[in-house]
Design a protein around this motif. Structure first.
Motif, short mmCIF file in Angstrom:
data_model
loop_
_atom_site.label_atom_id
_atom_site.label_comp_id
_atom_site.label_asym_id
_atom_site.label_seq_id
_atom_site.Cartn_x
_atom_site.Cartn_y
_atom_site.Cartn_z
N LEU A 115 46.58 99.56 66.76
CA LEU A 115 48.04 99.35 66.70
C LEU A 115 48.80 100.66 66.89
O LEU A 115 49.84 100.70 67.55
CB LEU A 115 48.42 98.68 65.37
N SER A 116 48.27 101.74 66.32
CA SER A 116 48.92 103.05 66.50
C SER A 116 48.76 103.53 67.94
O SER A 116 49.68 104.14 68.51
CB SER A 116 48.36 104.08 65.52
N VAL A 117 47.61 103.24 68.56
CA VAL A 117 47.39 103.60 69.97
C VAL A 117 48.37 102.82 70.86
O VAL A 117 48.94 103.37 71.81
CB VAL A 117 45.93 103.30 70.37
N MET A 118 48.58 101.55 70.55
CA MET A 118 49.52 100.73 71.33
C MET A 118 50.95 101.24 71.17
O MET A 118 51.74 101.22 72.13
CB MET A 118 49.42 99.27 70.91
N ALA A 119 51.29 101.72 69.98
CA ALA A 119 52.62 102.29 69.78
C ALA A 119 52.77 103.59 70.59
O ALA A 119 53.84 103.85 71.18
CB ALA A 119 52.86 102.56 68.29
N TYR A 120 51.72 104.39 70.61
CA TYR A 120 51.74 105.63 71.40
C TYR A 120 51.89 105.32 72.88
O TYR A 120 52.62 106.02 73.61
CB TYR A 120 50.46 106.41 71.15
N ASP A 121 51.24 104.26 73.33
CA ASP A 121 51.36 103.83 74.73
C ASP A 121 52.80 103.46 75.06
O ASP A 121 53.33 103.85 76.11
CB ASP A 121 50.44 102.64 74.98
#
Length: 311
Positions: A115-121
């Protein structure tokens, strides 16, 4: 494993959700339906993302891993729950119990990272659109996903191994419908200090760390959106990010209420566990399919595509 040498407990008993046969039958049908819908929803998302070329982008690459993880997590919890609803003796061996705990922690930690990776994306796409293709190339995306899975595996393994070193001499009644760390840790006869420190460290470092990344990314996204003069541009940004933000809110909100309160076996705690373990994996594909225009368009293309006849 240490528990084989020292533990006098040969099995744990799960209290389940009810002892009433009629209620158990209703719950079995309800949870079986939710489980099948969860598998169908998440596997459909995987199929659509894989087969529709319009969704071959980093955002949906991460979403495919999230869908697989939700289907996996549901399969860790629900089949044993369904079995116990039909069984008179709701028992589980220590090895099965510790394995389930390990997989639950692994799934939660990996999902937090994803979820944090998707937010960074989304941050890169909104705040640095000209550099997005370079910043989120295939190698970077694969590395971020690999790191998320590795962190989840390591976290689950460490915490379950430390728990397995504890001495369980009775009682063996787990006040939950599944083996989760808080209620099982209450049953240890030895000092659980190391296990408590380990899980608190995990929650502090991993939970707060990913939450800070999420809040930081969305703060920058909101600031960028508010600085855009075009109302249509702002609407597109908020529409793109709203699905992910809703999933994040449900995941962290239910997780905080479930794991930051003392384990007591109360009715409210059981409801929160059901919501977190059974319902949330079903909500994620529904949210993405109902609120995301690109996913809805892809679903229409996949299910209205005419089969090609070959001779």
């Amino acid at each position: 494993m240490a528990w084989r040498n020292h533990s006098t407990v040969t099995e744990f008993i799960l209290t389940g959700l009810s002892n009433n046969p009629q209620i158990q039958a209703v719950l079995f049908v309800l949870f079986l339906g939710i489980y099948l819908l969860t598998l169908m929803g998440n596997l459909t998302m995987l199929l659509v993302i894989r087969t529709d070329s319009h969704l071959h982008m980093p955002m949906y690459f991460f979403l495919s891993h999230l869908s697989f993880l939700d289907a996996f997590y549901s399969s860790v919890i629900v089949p044993k729950l369904l079995e116990n609803l039909l069984s008179k003796w709701k028992t589980i061996s220590p090895l099965e119990c510790f394995t389930q705990i390990s997989l639950v922690i692994f799934s939660g930690a990996t999902e937090a990272c994803l979820l944090s990776v998707m937010a960074y994306d989304r941050f890169q796409a909104v705040c640095h659109p000209l550099l997005y293709v370079v910043a989120m190339n295939k190698k970077v995306c694969t590395g971020l996903v690999g790191a998320s899975w590795a962190i989840g595996m390591g976290t689950g393994l460490v915490n379950s191994i430390l728990l397995a070193q504890q001495h369980f001499c009775g009682p063996n009644l787990v006040r939950s419908f599944a083996c989760e760390l808080p209620p099982v840790l209450l049953l240890t006869c030895s000092d659980p200090y190391i296990s408590v420190v380990s899980i608190l460290t995990t929650m502090a470092v991993l939970g707060l760390g990913t939450l800070v990344l999420l809040l930081g990314s969305y703060t920058r996204i909101i600031m960028t959106a508010l600085g855009i003069n075009s109302a249509m541009g702002r609407s597109k940004i908020f529409s793109t990010c709203s699905s992910h933000f809703l999933v994040v809110t449900i995941f962290y909100g239910s997780g905080v209420f479930r794991y930051m309160t003392p384990a007591s076996g109360s009715a409210l705690e059981q409801v929160l566990s059901v919501q977190y373990s059974v319902v949330t994996p079903l909500l994620n594909p529904l949210i993405y399919s109902l609120k995301n225009q690109e996913v809805k368009a892809a679903l229409r293309r996949v299910f209205t595509r005419k089969p090609r006849l070959t001779f």
